[in-house]
Structure formats: structure tokens, C-alpha cells
Design an enzyme around this catalytic site. Structure first.
Site, PDB file in Angstrom:
ATOM      1  CE  LYS A 190      -3.832  -2.595   0.099  1.00  0.00           C
ATOM      2  NZ  LYS A 190      -3.074  -3.814  -0.099  1.00  0.00           N
TER       3      LYS A 190
HETATM    4  C1  LIG Z   1     -10.264  -4.059  -0.595  1.00  0.00           C
HETATM    5  C2  LIG Z   1      -9.417  -4.812   0.384  1.00  0.00           C
HETATM    6  N1  LIG Z   1      -9.889  -5.251   1.758  1.00  0.00           N
HETATM    7  C3  LIG Z   1      -9.005  -5.725   2.434  1.00  0.00           C
HETATM    8  C4  LIG Z   1      -7.626  -5.987   2.371  1.00  0.00           C
HETATM    9  C5  LIG Z   1      -6.695  -6.435   3.565  1.00  0.00           C
HETATM   10  O1  LIG Z   1      -5.754  -5.624   3.955  1.00  0.00           O
HETATM   11  P1  LIG Z   1      -4.509  -6.130   4.863  1.00  0.00           P
HETATM   12  O2  LIG Z   1      -3.594  -6.940   4.138  1.00  0.00           O
HETATM   13  O3  LIG Z   1      -4.049  -5.103   5.564  1.00  0.00           O
HETATM   14  O4  LIG Z   1      -5.308  -7.101   5.989  1.00  0.00           O
HETATM   15  C6  LIG Z   1      -7.023  -5.434   1.013  1.00  0.00           C
HETATM   16  C7  LIG Z   1      -5.766  -6.111   0.786  1.00  0.00           C
HETATM   17  O5  LIG Z   1      -5.188  -5.611  -0.167  1.00  0.00           O
HETATM   18  C8  LIG Z   1      -8.085  -5.001   0.246  1.00  0.00           C
HETATM   19  O6  LIG Z   1      -7.544  -4.704  -1.019  1.00  0.00           O
END
Ligand SMILES: Cc1ncc(COP(=O)(O)O)c(C=O)c1O
Length: 393
Positions: A190
Site C-alpha cells: 500500500k
Molecule cells: C479491498 C481490500 N480489503 C482488505 C484488504 C486487506 O488488507 P490487509 O492486508 O491490511 O489485511 C485488502 C488488501 O489488499 C484489500 O484490497
């Protein structure tokens, strides 16, 4: 024959050891490594003031160990009866689905808008009418921001709770509406990267306090809560952000404006290059220009995508069908799930492809990719836009 240098799909760009040093020195000095330490506290304060530049109310922040846990805990905190339906778009990362299930609810998989590829209040309202769903997890897909004011109006009108999954939308998605919580990721891929991490932002300080308590097993730490400190107040999890991850997030935040400008510049040039070589065969996600893009997604005819995948494979250009399979296709083995018809999501997904993107991409890389896209799309028509037209009326 031209020799092509392999082009990776993503290259994370985290702060190096020199940028981290001042924060690591603070950790050495503090000897505080997790459990809401000083770096975490300062990070929440930094983020809150940043968000307040884009809101007319105070913004409160609770960090979490990932966006997924942030989503789970925020959904859990809605306190809906177990098994309540939560509307979620078909075009999103699987974490949106797993968070709903792990919070004890039933995902109601719904369609998206053909232009911006997002779930809208209108689509959610229809899905809720059909299924009796009590909440919506509105996703800022591919970092494209959701309109918090419109979701706030929807929430007030219908009584259906809204949470925004803005995992990949830091810098583009803000919290203009005080009553709509927004969840962000600080995963390595990110734009604000801590390696792993996330945070929940909201104008509602009670909600943020609850999420913070849930991230610490649910243990009460409030001397005024009418419950002894150290006693379990509710059933939470361990979703705390360590001081080391907070250190990386601070260093990332220091570099963010320069990173964002660089990502935006590369994204713009990339898109212009593709548009100039074969724009008539391409379809882009409508909406705002992203502050700090982290992916590069484009739609094309299904057969063009298949050709492009083969060409890219042969040339060492990595591609990915982001967010595919769609949620209802994953859901074959994941129950309980309510699957509504999602013709628009299926049509968009049929030609959607993620091309390489990172802040290290060169003009040469862009030219190589554009050449492959030009070859693959030659003499094709964007089927998806033809199919989609039928959904407008
Ligand atoms: C739309 C969406 N929700 C949730 C997540 C999950 O994030 P994390 O890896 O911080 O748990 C992502 C990860 O790319 C995502 O694209």
C-alpha cells in the site's frame, strides 16, 4: 529479437534503514514494544490531524495489525444479531468477505456500478430490500474513494449501518462524514506501508475506543467504565500494532508526499502512453484521480486480455487478475453466503487486468507494456462496454 527485461507486478517501496533509524532509536530508548506504546500513540495523533484537514469534525484513529482485523473488529462492533446480512460488492479482495464471516454475519454479495466499479448506495439499497441485510461493507475498489456523505445519508435514511473498506485508498479516501467508519491497510503493497498494519478512522470516538479495546482482547483499561481494569469487557482479539510497525509507518508517512507525487506522475504517463497507443480498445475505472495509486488496472475485450496474458508471460511482464475470482465465485466453499445476480461485476471482470505498477517503473518499462497491450488489443472491440450499456437503462 528484442530482449525484454522482466517487469514485476508490484515492487513495494518502504522506507530504508536510514529513514527508520530515528524511530528505532526511540524504541531502544522507550523499551516499549507493543501495547499502545508512544510511537503508536504519536502515529494515531499524526493520522488524526491529517484526516481532520479533510473533515469538519474531530477524527479519531485506532491502529490495528492489519486492515482485515480492523474490518473484523469494526463489523463486530456494529453489534448486529448473529447471522445478519452484510452487503458487499462482488469485485473486492477476499478479506472483505472473510471479515464479514468472522464477525458472525452473512455476506450478501451484490453488484457494482459499470463506470466506477464500486458498490453504490442505490445498489446496496436494492440488495438490502431483497435480503433484509442490516449493514453494508462499501469497498473503495482499487483505491477509488467512496462518497462518505452519500453513504451517511443512506445510513440515516435506511438505518442500515455502513463501514467503508478503504484498504488501498489511503490519501484518496477521507472521512468527511463523522458517522461512517473507514478502514485502511498499511500492508507493504500500500502507499502508506508499515509491512503489515491498518487503522480505523472515524468521527465517532466511542467506536474508536471500542475497536481499540477489541484489538487488545476486549480487556477493559478504562478506570471509569464501571468494570475493574484488566477484566474482560467483551470478546476481542489481539490486533495491536507493534511499535516496530508504527516506526515504519512514521517513516512512510514522512516520505508519503514525495511517494504520492511520484506514483501519480508514473500512473499519468503510463495511462497517457496506453491511451495514445490503443486507447479506443481500453476501459478505465471512472472517478477521482488517485492521490497515490498502487495498482494499474485496465479493462479490454475478453479475447484481448487472453492474448495480452500470453504475450506478457512470454515477455516476462507480470500481470494479475486483481480481485478475481469474484467473491461469489470464491464462495463455492464458503458458507453461509447470499449471492445476488452480479452481471455488471462479471462483465467488468471478464476483461479486467492488472498490469505492472510501482514507483520504480521506468519509461522503458511503460513502453514495453504499452507495446504488448497494443498488439493484444489490435482489432478488438470492448465487449464489456457493449454489454454494460444494457445495464444503464
Ligand atoms: C479491498 C481490500 N480489503 C482488505 C484488504 C486487506 O488488507 P490487509 O492486508 O491490511 O489485511 C485488502 C488488501 O489488499 C484489500 O484490497
Amino acid at each position: 529479437m528484442t530482449h525484454f527485461r522482466p517487469i514485476p507486478l508490484l515492487v513495494p517501496h518502504l522506507p530504508d534503514r536510514h529513514a527508520l533509524a530515528p524511530y528505532l532509536e526511540q524504541i531502544d530508548h522507550n523499551r516499549h514494544y507493543s501495547n499502545f506504546g508512544p510511537l503508536n500513540h504519536a502515529l494515531e495523533a499524526r493520522l488524526a490531524s491529517l484526516f481532520e484537514e479533510h473533515a469538519t469534525h474531530a477524527v479519531h484513529i485506532a491502529t490495528t495489525s492489519s486492515a482485515t482485523l480492523g474490518l473484523e473488529l469494526t463489523l463486530h462492533n456494529l453489534d448486529l444479531p448473529p447471522g445478519s446480512g452484510v452487503v458487499v460488492p462482488a469485485l473486492t479482495f477476499v478479506a472483505s468477505l472473510t471479515a464479514i464471516l468472522r464477525a458472525g454475519y452473512v455476506p450478501v454479495i451484490a453488484d457494482i456500478d459499470p463506470d466506477n466499479w464500486l458498490i453504490t448506495p442505490e445498489i446496496a439499497a436494492e440488495a438490502a430490500t431483497k435480503t433484509g441485510a442490516r449493514a453494508v461493507l462499501a469497498v473503495a475498489a482499487f483505491g477509488q474513494p467512496q462518497n462518505t456523505q452519500r453513504w451517511s445519508a443512506f445510513q440515516q435514511k435506511t438505518g442500515i449501518k455502513v463501514v467503508i473498506d478503504a484498504a488501498g485508498a489511503f490519501g484518496s479516501q477521507w472521512t468527511e462524514a463523522a458517522d461512517i467508519p473507514v478502514v485502511y491497510s498499511m500492508h507493504a503493497t500500500k502507499s502508506l506501508a508499515a509491512g503489515e498494519g491498518g487503522f480505523v478512522a472515524s468521527g465517532n470516538s466511542d467506536l474508536i475506543d471500542e475497536v481499540r479495546q477489541l484489538s487488545n482482547f476486549g480487556i477493559n483499561l478504562d478506570t471509569h467504565a464501571g468494570l475493574p481494569v484488566g477484566h474482560l469487557s467483551q470478546v476481542g482479539s489481539n490486533a495491536k500494532l507493534s511499535e516496530y510497525h508504527a516506526a515504519v509507518a512514521h517513516a512512510s508517512l514522512d516520505q508519503w508526499p514525495a511517494q504520492a507525487a511520484l506514483r501519480q506522475r508514473i500512473h499519468r504517463t503510463y495511462r497517457q502512453t496506453l491511451d495514445a497507443s490503443c486507447g479506443e480498445h481500453l476501459q478505465w475505472q471512472a472517478g477521482a484521480i488517485l492521490a497515490a495509486p498502487t495498482t494499474f488496472c485496465v479493462g479490454m475485450a475478453q479475447e484481448a486480455r487472453a492474448r495480452l496474458e500470453q504475450l506478457c508471460h512470454a515477455r516476462g511482464i507480470a500481470t494479475r487478475r486483481w480481485y478475481q475470482p469474484l467473491l461469489h465465485q470464491h464462495a463455492a466453499k464458503v458458507e453461509p453466503t447470499i449471492k445476488l445476480p452480479v452481471p455488471v461485476a462479471e462483465s467488468v471482470a471478464s476483461g479486467l487486468i492488472g498490469l505492472p505498477f510501482s514507483s520504480f517503473m521506468t519509461q522503458d518499462d511503460i513502453t514495453h507494456v504499452a507495446e504488448a497491450v497494443g498488439l493484444a488489443t489490435a482489432n478488438t472491440r470492448i465487449q464489456s462496454s457493449l454489454t454494460l450499456d444494457s445495464h444503464h437503462g
